[in-house]
Every structure is written in structure tokens, then in C-alpha cells.
Enzyme design. Structure first.
Site, PDB file in Angstrom:
ATOM      1  CB  ALA A  66      11.395 -35.867 -47.131  1.00  0.00           C
ATOM      2  N   GLY A 111      12.545 -39.488 -51.127  1.00  0.00           N
ATOM      3  CA  GLY A 111      13.806 -38.754 -51.239  1.00  0.00           C
ATOM      4  C   GLY A 111      15.016 -39.655 -51.336  1.00  0.00           C
ATOM      5  CD  GLU A 114      12.365 -37.433 -54.989  1.00  0.00           C
ATOM      6  OE1 GLU A 114      11.558 -36.804 -55.681  1.00  0.00           O
ATOM      7  OE2 GLU A 114      12.441 -37.298 -53.747  1.00  0.00           O
ATOM      8  CD  GLU A 134       7.662 -39.218 -53.247  1.00  0.00           C
ATOM      9  OE1 GLU A 134       8.858 -38.958 -53.065  1.00  0.00           O
ATOM     10  OE2 GLU A 134       7.279 -40.180 -53.950  1.00  0.00           O
TER      11      GLU A 134
END
Length: 260
Positions: A66, A111, A114, A134
Site C-alpha cells: 500500500a 498489499g 495479500e 508491515e
């Protein structure tokens, strides 16, 4: 919607969605995730699309996470809302009727990892790198990583990746079951398209019901899962594709499926 951060093309029943922010390593900002949601909903409603491929623009990155600059100033409520938005879009991808292939052409971090886990099948280029970094930023995975990654690779591998925030290469990812196959960069998209065509030649309803049975079954006990399988198995016998497929087998010819 006019897409600024995504490329979308459909050819021979195969849709290709390309995250197109190469200067930002295809990082997911609010605008990109919003566009992804829009295109995924279009794909879901289009019965002419039989298979979907998701990839990233350029040779360096699938999705490098992200957009940290956009996230940095969020408060707790805004962070929760952002996480839920991304989760919802990735769940829409996971629940698309059509099979989804991730063609991972470089970094698949945060992300990006993911997103790949929300896809049905993952093909990776040799230069691909995977990770959930993260915790090094003071946050947890927020777009489903603690749940989907664990289901894909198992608790031990998922916990190691998430707790350390480290990266693994494509071969290691294959070894732990995170990717199906690894290819030289220039062979990745041709391989993904070849796989998509192989899937697309089969009966669309049967393929989609198989996906539904797998996705539903993995989240429940085996008795409930096989009961659902029996239902979709029976449902197939109400389709013209089943009649065509079995007639073609008996007549020793190739079947022509119409998704009916």
C-alpha cells in the site's frame, strides 16, 4: 469510470487487469483500490469473461504494498476504514465467479502479497520477491494477510513471514506453496495466458461452481464442505454444458461449451 492507475483488456474471454503505477512500484493508494473495485465488479457481471489475470506494470513490481505516504497520517479510525476497504475489494476478487491468476512480475510486498493470496493461482517471475513487511512500519497486515497467507502456506510459514517482516524469493515461495510455478520474466505472461486458455476451454459453469465449492469448503468442516459439493455436483446436471460434455465424450469429439 476512467482508469488512471489500472489497465484493463479482454481478449478471447480472458480479462487482464494491470496495476499501472510503475513509478510507485504499483503501490496501492486509495484511487487505485477504488479503480480495482470498479473493474472487478464489471468483470463479475460479464458472463463473456471466463478467466482473469492480474499483474503489475513494468518488470520490477507486481504490487509493492500500500502507499505508505498516503497512510502515514491516518488516525485509528481512518486506518480501520482503509483496512476494511482494501479487505472488501480483495474479498470481491477472491469471490469472483471466474478463476483469477496472479502473474507476479516482481515485488509482491504487503498489499501485493495479500492481493496475490486473494487470487486462485499464482505464477511468479524469477525476480519476484514476497513479504509482509508491515511490522517494520509499526502496523499489522491489513488487507487480509494474517488470514489468507496463513490459509495458503500454513501457520508456521505465515507467522515467520509476518513476524520477521522479511522477504523470500520466488523459489522459496514455490517451496512453501505460495506460488504454483516460477518462470523467467519474459515467459511469465505467456505462461499465465496459456493457463487461462486451458481453463477457459472447459465448461464455465462447472469451473465456477468448482471454485465456489473450494472456497466455501476451506472455511468449514469437511462434512459441510462435501455436502455443498454434492449440491453443486447435482446442479451441473441441469446445465446444457453437462449434456454437451458427456455427449461429446461418448461421441469421441471435442465439446463446445456455451456456459448454459
Amino acid at each position: 469510470m476512467d482508469y488512471q492507475n489500472i489497465l484493463f483488456a479482454v481478449e478471447d474471454g480472458i480479462a487482464t487487469i494491470t496495476i499501472n503505477r510503475p513509478k510507485a512500484l504499483n503501490a496501492l493508494n486509495q484511487a487505485t483500490v477504488s479503480e480495482l473495485k470498479d473493474v472487478v465488479e464489471k468483470v463479475a457481471a460479464d458472463k463473456a469473461i471466463k478467466v482473469v489475470i492480474i499483474t503489475g506494470a513494468g518488470a520490477k513490481s507486481f504490487v509493492a504494498g500500500a502507499d505508505i505516504k498516503e497512510m502515514a497520517s491516518k488516525n485509528a479510525a481512518e486506518g480501520r476504514e482503509w483496512g476494511q476497504f482494501g479487505q472488501n475489494v480483495f474479498t470481491e476478487i477472491e469471490n469472483l465467479p471466474q478463476p483469477v491468476i496472479a502473474a507476479i512480475n516482481g515485488f509482491a510486498l504487503g498489499g501485493g502479497c495479500e492481493l496475490s493470496c486473494a487470487c486462485d493461482i499464482r505464477y511468479a517471475a524469477e525476480n519476484a520477491k514476497f513479504g509482509q513487511p508491515e511490522v517494520g512500519l509499526g502496523i499489522t497486515p491489513g488487507f487480509g494477510g494474517t488470514q489468507r497467507l496463513t490459509r495458503v502456506v500454513g501457520r508456521g510459514h505465515a507467522k515467520e513471514l509476518i513476524y520477521t517482516g522479511g522477504m523470500i524469493d520466488a523459489e522459496k515461495a514455490k517451496a512453501i506453496g505460495l506460488v504454483n510455478e516460477v518462470f523467467p520474466q519474459e515467459e511469465l505472461m505467456p505462461a499465465a495466458v496459456k493457463l487461462a486458455k486451458k481453463i477457459a476451454k472447459n465448461a464455465p459453469i462447472a469451473v465456477q461452481l468448482s471454485k465456489a465449492a473450494i472456497n466455501r469448503g476451506i472455511n468449514c468442516d469437511v462434512v459441510t464442505g462435501i455436502a455443498y459439493e454434492a449440491e453443486v455436483f447435482g446442479l451441473c446436471f441441469s446445465t446444457a454444458d453437462q449434456k454437451e460434455g458427456m455427449a461429446a465424450f461418448c461421441e469421441k469429439r471435442k465439446a463446445t461449451f456455451e456456459g448454459k
